[in-house]
Scaffold this motif. Structure first.
Motif, short mmCIF file in Angstrom:
data_model
loop_
_atom_site.label_atom_id
_atom_site.label_comp_id
_atom_site.label_asym_id
_atom_site.label_seq_id
_atom_site.Cartn_x
_atom_site.Cartn_y
_atom_site.Cartn_z
N ALA A 177 -44.09 35.90 -22.20
CA ALA A 177 -43.52 35.63 -23.52
C ALA A 177 -42.21 34.86 -23.41
O ALA A 177 -41.84 34.11 -24.31
CB ALA A 177 -43.29 36.94 -24.27
N ALA A 178 -41.52 35.03 -22.28
CA ALA A 178 -40.25 34.32 -22.06
C ALA A 178 -40.48 32.90 -21.57
O ALA A 178 -39.54 32.12 -21.43
CB ALA A 178 -39.40 35.09 -21.04
N GLY A 179 -41.74 32.55 -21.29
CA GLY A 179 -42.05 31.20 -20.79
C GLY A 179 -41.71 31.04 -19.33
O GLY A 179 -41.36 29.96 -18.87
N MET A 180 -41.83 32.14 -18.58
CA MET A 180 -41.49 32.11 -17.16
C MET A 180 -42.74 32.21 -16.29
O MET A 180 -43.81 32.61 -16.77
CB MET A 180 -40.57 33.30 -16.82
CG MET A 180 -39.24 33.20 -17.54
SD MET A 180 -38.20 34.64 -17.26
CE MET A 180 -36.76 34.17 -18.24
N TRP A 181 -42.59 31.87 -15.02
CA TRP A 181 -43.64 32.12 -14.05
C TRP A 181 -43.66 33.62 -13.77
O TRP A 181 -42.62 34.27 -13.86
CB TRP A 181 -43.38 31.35 -12.76
CG TRP A 181 -43.39 29.88 -13.00
CD1 TRP A 181 -42.29 29.06 -13.09
CD2 TRP A 181 -44.53 29.05 -13.20
NE1 TRP A 181 -42.69 27.77 -13.35
CE2 TRP A 181 -44.06 27.74 -13.42
CE3 TRP A 181 -45.91 29.30 -13.24
CZ2 TRP A 181 -44.92 26.68 -13.67
CZ3 TRP A 181 -46.76 28.24 -13.47
CH2 TRP A 181 -46.28 26.95 -13.68
N THR A 182 -44.84 34.13 -13.42
CA THR A 182 -44.93 35.57 -13.18
C THR A 182 -45.68 35.87 -11.88
O THR A 182 -46.71 35.25 -11.59
CB THR A 182 -45.67 36.28 -14.35
OG1 THR A 182 -46.90 35.60 -14.60
CG2 THR A 182 -44.84 36.28 -15.62
N VAL A 183 -45.14 36.81 -11.14
CA VAL A 183 -45.83 37.34 -9.97
C VAL A 183 -46.07 38.83 -10.24
O VAL A 183 -45.12 39.59 -10.44
CB VAL A 183 -45.01 37.17 -8.67
CG1 VAL A 183 -45.71 37.85 -7.49
CG2 VAL A 183 -44.80 35.68 -8.38
N GLY A 184 -47.33 39.22 -10.30
CA GLY A 184 -47.68 40.61 -10.55
C GLY A 184 -47.89 41.34 -9.23
O GLY A 184 -48.57 40.84 -8.34
N LEU A 185 -47.28 42.51 -9.11
CA LEU A 185 -47.42 43.31 -7.90
C LEU A 185 -48.21 44.57 -8.23
O LEU A 185 -47.76 45.40 -9.02
CB LEU A 185 -46.04 43.67 -7.35
CG LEU A 185 -45.15 42.46 -7.05
CD1 LEU A 185 -43.72 42.89 -6.78
CD2 LEU A 185 -45.70 41.67 -5.86
N GLY A 186 -49.40 44.68 -7.66
CA GLY A 186 -50.23 45.85 -7.94
C GLY A 186 -51.65 45.45 -8.27
O GLY A 186 -52.03 44.30 -8.09
N PRO A 187 -52.44 46.43 -8.76
CA PRO A 187 -53.85 46.14 -9.05
C PRO A 187 -54.02 45.18 -10.22
O PRO A 187 -53.19 45.16 -11.15
CB PRO A 187 -54.41 47.53 -9.39
CG PRO A 187 -53.23 48.35 -9.79
CD PRO A 187 -52.06 47.82 -9.04
N GLY A 188 -55.10 44.41 -10.16
CA GLY A 188 -55.39 43.44 -11.21
C GLY A 188 -55.51 44.06 -12.60
O GLY A 188 -55.15 43.43 -13.59
N GLU A 189 -56.00 45.30 -12.66
CA GLU A 189 -56.14 45.94 -13.98
C GLU A 189 -54.77 46.09 -14.64
O GLU A 189 -54.66 46.18 -15.85
CB GLU A 189 -56.74 47.36 -13.87
CG GLU A 189 -58.03 47.48 -13.10
CD GLU A 189 -57.79 47.69 -11.62
OE1 GLU A 189 -57.40 48.80 -11.23
OE2 GLU A 189 -57.98 46.73 -10.84
N ARG A 190 -53.73 46.13 -13.80
CA ARG A 190 -52.38 46.33 -14.32
C ARG A 190 -51.64 45.00 -14.54
O ARG A 190 -51.02 44.78 -15.56
CB ARG A 190 -51.61 47.20 -13.34
CG ARG A 190 -50.43 47.91 -13.91
CD ARG A 190 -49.63 48.58 -12.81
NE ARG A 190 -50.21 49.81 -12.32
CZ ARG A 190 -49.96 50.30 -11.09
NH1 ARG A 190 -49.17 49.66 -10.27
NH2 ARG A 190 -50.51 51.43 -10.72
#
Ligand code: BG6
Ligand code: MG
Length: 218
Positions: A177-190
């Protein structure tokens, strides 16, 4: 290109997510409200007040009772984090912060916790970050973009130049929502909505993440 990074704290740099859970569990037990680890999944990265609302569900409490319960949970949490130290940094965290410093990429913490500064100091990483956005910085909690936008502003960077590291669904939503790149750490469902998904920070190389995000943007 990327010039700044914004790290969520709880569940990303350290496993305080477990202590938040234990504190809520104790409160729920005292109140006789059914709660468990599985129910806690929905609370990951969620603000103190919103977490309590999820726990109490449709049970009726006065405003004063709600305030008291939030305060009580926080006392339990503060007690649990009393002895944390650099030992409690998750694997790969310090290495990544050092790689970023080396690459002259700015670093902010973007945590919705009012205890973030205490935790950062106890972890011994205060001098590794350029800015801290915490539970006192903005009104609207994640998934609103406000906290990450505040962090980017503190770094003096446009949102599009920043990448957010998050372990929670609400945090990835906030970063997007902030228009930033995102790196998710954890399971894909999350964290599956993130641009890049990794299990955790262990063995992470900044150049690899940068390459993945650059490929994405072409
Ligand atoms: C987030 C945690 O960082 O901060 C949540 O992931 C927590 O679990 C929220 O509810 C608010 O933290 P605090 O310490 O201000 O209650
Ligand atoms: Mg988190």
């Amino acid at each position: 290109q990327i010039q700044g990074t914004i790290f969520d704290l709880d569940g990303v740099l350290t496993d305080t997510a477990e202590y938040h859970y234990q504190a809520w569990q104790r409160l729920a037990d005292e109140e006789g409200i059914p709660f468990n680890r599985q129910a806690n999944e929905a609370l990951r990265g969620v603000s103190r007040r919103a977490s309590l609302m999820l726990i109490i569900g449709n049970r009726r409490y006065s405003d004063a009772e709600i305030e008291e319960m939030m305060e009580r949970k926080n006392q339990y949490y503060v007690e649990l984090i009393k002895n944390i130290s650099s030992q409690d940094l998750l694997p790969g965290a310090v290495s990544l912060l050092d790689q970023l410093r080396q690459a002259q990429i700015k670093i902010a913490i973007g945590s919705g916790s009012k205890n973030a500064r205490t935790v950062i100091e106890r972890l011994g990483i205060a001098d590794k970050v350029d800015a801290i956005a915490d539970g006192y910085s903005v009104q609207k909690p994640k998934p609103a973009p406000d906290l990450f936008l505040f962090a980017a502003q503190q770094l003096g960077l446009a949102p599009s130049l920043c990448v957010v590291f998050e372990d929670a669904t609400a945090g990835i939503a906030a970063g997007l929502a902030a228009g930033m790149w995102t790196v998710g750490l954890g399971p894909g469902e999350r964290v599956g909505a993130a641009h890049v998904v990794l299990p955790n920070l262990a063995g992470i190389k900044w150049v690899d993440i940068r390459a993945k995000l650059t490929r994405y943007s072409r």
